[in-house]
Design an enzyme around this catalytic site. Structure first.
Site, PDB file in Angstrom:
ATOM      1  CE  LYS A 165       7.307  -1.628   7.034  1.00  0.00           C
ATOM      2  NZ  LYS A 165       8.056  -2.284   5.478  1.00  0.00           N
ATOM      3  CD  GLU A 206      -2.333  -3.789   8.751  1.00  0.00           C
ATOM      4  OE1 GLU A 206      -1.673  -3.754   7.503  1.00  0.00           O
ATOM      5  OE2 GLU A 206      -2.368  -5.333   9.124  1.00  0.00           O
ATOM      6  CG  HIS A 223       7.870 -10.834  15.566  1.00  0.00           C
ATOM      7  ND1 HIS A 223       7.347 -10.734  15.038  1.00  0.00           N
ATOM      8  CD2 HIS A 223       7.224  -9.860  16.820  1.00  0.00           C
ATOM      9  CE1 HIS A 223       5.857 -10.085  15.942  1.00  0.00           C
ATOM     10  NE2 HIS A 223       5.579  -9.673  17.086  1.00  0.00           N
ATOM     11  NE  ARG A 247      15.566  -9.631   4.798  1.00  0.00           N
ATOM     12  CZ  ARG A 247      14.356  -8.856   5.487  1.00  0.00           C
ATOM     13  NH1 ARG A 247      14.288  -8.203   5.650  1.00  0.00           N
ATOM     14  NH2 ARG A 247      13.744  -9.324   6.497  1.00  0.00           N
TER      15      ARG A 247
END
Ligand code: MV4
Length: 501
Positions: free
Chosen positions: A116, A200, A235, A292
């Site tokens: 990331k 962040e 999630h 994907r």
């Protein structure tokens, strides 16, 4: 030329991929574990090979075994579906080494996006907006404090090797910064073997909006607009829709261009998704790229009018994209409901077991991607997703009405499932209004659980018998009253609780 594809997956996605292969005249090879001997993808495929014991680690994640089957069956290509080996750069590489096409991006793009911090750096260089924060890994606790002093609280500490919600920590107070960085680091080290973390700014009530992209081997990159995925819990996405009810044409256009730039920045090849978080002012920031085909891809297929699996296969064969950006448009509205074998009333506990009955909805605007049939035993080893209901309407209102109709026609008994929970979402005022955020489920949990939130725990006939018994014995009901009661869901669930069903 691809003539035979091995699908290294199971469940609804394996069947869905094979369907496109069949339309293209491509032969299909299934692989399966012990628990999946009688699974739909095995029945559907032209050939099927047993690859190991039920746990994924011994079957669907076993690269040696899958590659061995691919060679033995003379497959030209492997489609990894989603999950399992789909975002594994090593697997993509190993396919190439043995001369089998991996239907997906090159190993470089997978690893570039899997890390990331690298992905963030790449996006900054490409001019794609990212959430304000650190440009590289946090080297020390002092650096963490300095970053926070600059961007302000609250912040999120994220593991570079994480993603999809894994290895994140929200920090609200200054006193917690150093301890959170330390904790995130050690968690990341043990979970991913990589202790790199970054910081962040925390976006308070975001929308999760992602853009579908397609890129061929000749430098053509297009986007196929967005999917709004803010209805999720821990999630796990539950509902997706397109178009997003909150985007304006101008922001949509900007985000689409940013998504294309993001894919170009890693020389992307195949189908991919650029995930953004969007705040209440419609500021958008790149979060992650999923390298994907995604679970929710059918809503894009319906509204844009493409078959994404066919596009993937054509791209892997080296063909030039025939779709042109300027020809693409969003036509009407599509909603996907994910039907899970789980009990919403018991903390969404997975509920595997034998399906005793299934009635699949049909009719105008309805598509169901599933894999279970009457008598099938849903294994405990894998994702509890049973089916996806994809509904199209001319506009959002029509799509919601039609989704409710289809959910009411949908019947599954034997295993607890989320059909009623999904219907409760469709009628929740915050969903109907369309301006919901990622906090939607938590904020509406009372409404969502207040009407029967779970079905399938008993046979329809048993419920009907109990209902008649109750009406006759306890309520001494008249025929008219019986009909009214039967049509009233609230009473229906009370009857069940009175009779301790
Ligand atoms: C965030 C965020 C708020 N601010 N980053 C969750 C999954 C992973 N892709 C990143 N996630 C988030 N990152 C900042 N700077 C909120 C989330 C988040 C979230 C994002 C998308 C969809 C659902 C979510 C649920 C909780 C948190």
């Amino acid at each position: 030329m691809i003539r035979k594809v091995l699908v290294a997956n199971r469940g609804e996605i394996a069947v869905r991929i094979m369907r496109s292969c069949r339309e293209m005249g491509i032969r299909t090879v299934a692989v399966y574990s012990d628990a999946d001997r009688k699974a739909m993808h095995v029945i559907y495929a032209d050939e099927a090979y047993h690859i190991g014991a039920s746990p994924s680690s011994e079957s669907y994640l076993n690269m040696d075994k899958i590659l061995e089957v691919a060679q033995k069956s003379k497959a030209d290509a492997i489609h990894p579906g989603y999950g399992f080996l789909s975002e594994n750069a090593v697997f993509s590489e190993r396919c190439q080494q043995v001369g089998i096409k991996f239907i997906g991006p090159q190993p470089y793009a997978i690893s570039q996006m899997g890390d990331k911090i690298t992905a963030r750096k790449t996006m900054i260089a490409a001019g794609v907006p990212v959430v304000p924060g650190t440009e590289s890994a946090i080297a020390s606790e002092e650096e963490a404090l300095k970053t926070v002093a600059k961007i302000g609280l609250p912040v999120m500490v994220k593991a570079s090797a994480g993603g999809g919600g894994k290895g994140m920590r929200l920090v609200k107070n200054e006193k917690d910064i150093t301890s959170s960085v330390r904790a995130a680091r050690s968690e990341a080290k043990s979970a991913f073997g990589d202790d790199a973390v970054y910081i962040e700014k925390y976006i308070e009530s975001p929308h999760h909006i992602e853009f579908q992209i397609l890129a061929d081997q000749h430098g053509n990159v297009i986007h196929l607009f967005e999917r709004e995925c803010s209805v999720q819990r821990r999630h796990q996405k539950i509902i997706e829709e397109t178009p997003s009810p909150i985007l304006t044409p101008q922001i949509r256009d900007e985000m689409g261009k940013a998504a294309v730039a993001a894919a170009r920045a890693v020389n992307y090849e195949g189908a991919g998704t650029i995930e953004f978080i969007v705040d209440s002012q419609l500021n958008y920031y790149f979060l992650e790229m999923n390298t994907r085909l995604q679970v929710e891809h059918p809503i894009t297929e319906r509204v844009v009018g493409v078959d994404l699996v066919k596009e993937q296969i054509n791209i892997a064969s080296g063909k030039v994209l025939t779709l042109k950006q300027e020809d693409l448009q969003q036509n009407g509205h599509a909603i996907e409901c994910r039907v899970y074998a789980e009990d919403a009333t018991n903390n969404f506990m997975p509920a595997p077991g034998k399906v005793t009955h299934i009635t699949i909805p049909y009719g105008v605007g309805v598509r169901v991607d599933g894999y279970i049939y009457e008598g099938f035993e849903i294994p405990i080893y894998y994702d509890p997703l049973i089916a996806k209901l994809i509904v199209w309407g001319r506009n959002r209102e029509d799509a919601i009405e039609r989704t409710i109709r289809a959910l009411q026609e949908f019947k599954i008994t034997g295993v607890k499932n989320s059909l009623n929970f999904l219907e409760n979402i469709m009628t929740a005022p915050d969903f109907v209004k369309g301006n919901y955020t990622t906090h939607f489920i938590d904020e509406n949990i009372e409404h969502l659980l207040s009407h029967d939130a779970c079905v399938g725990d008993c046979e329809d006939m048993v419920v009907i018998a109990a209902l008649l018994e109750y009406l006759y014995r306890i309520r001494k009901a008249s025929p008219k009253e019986m009909t009214t009661l039967k049509n009233n869901w609230k009473d229906y669930s009370r009857i069940r609780s009175v009779l301790k069903l």
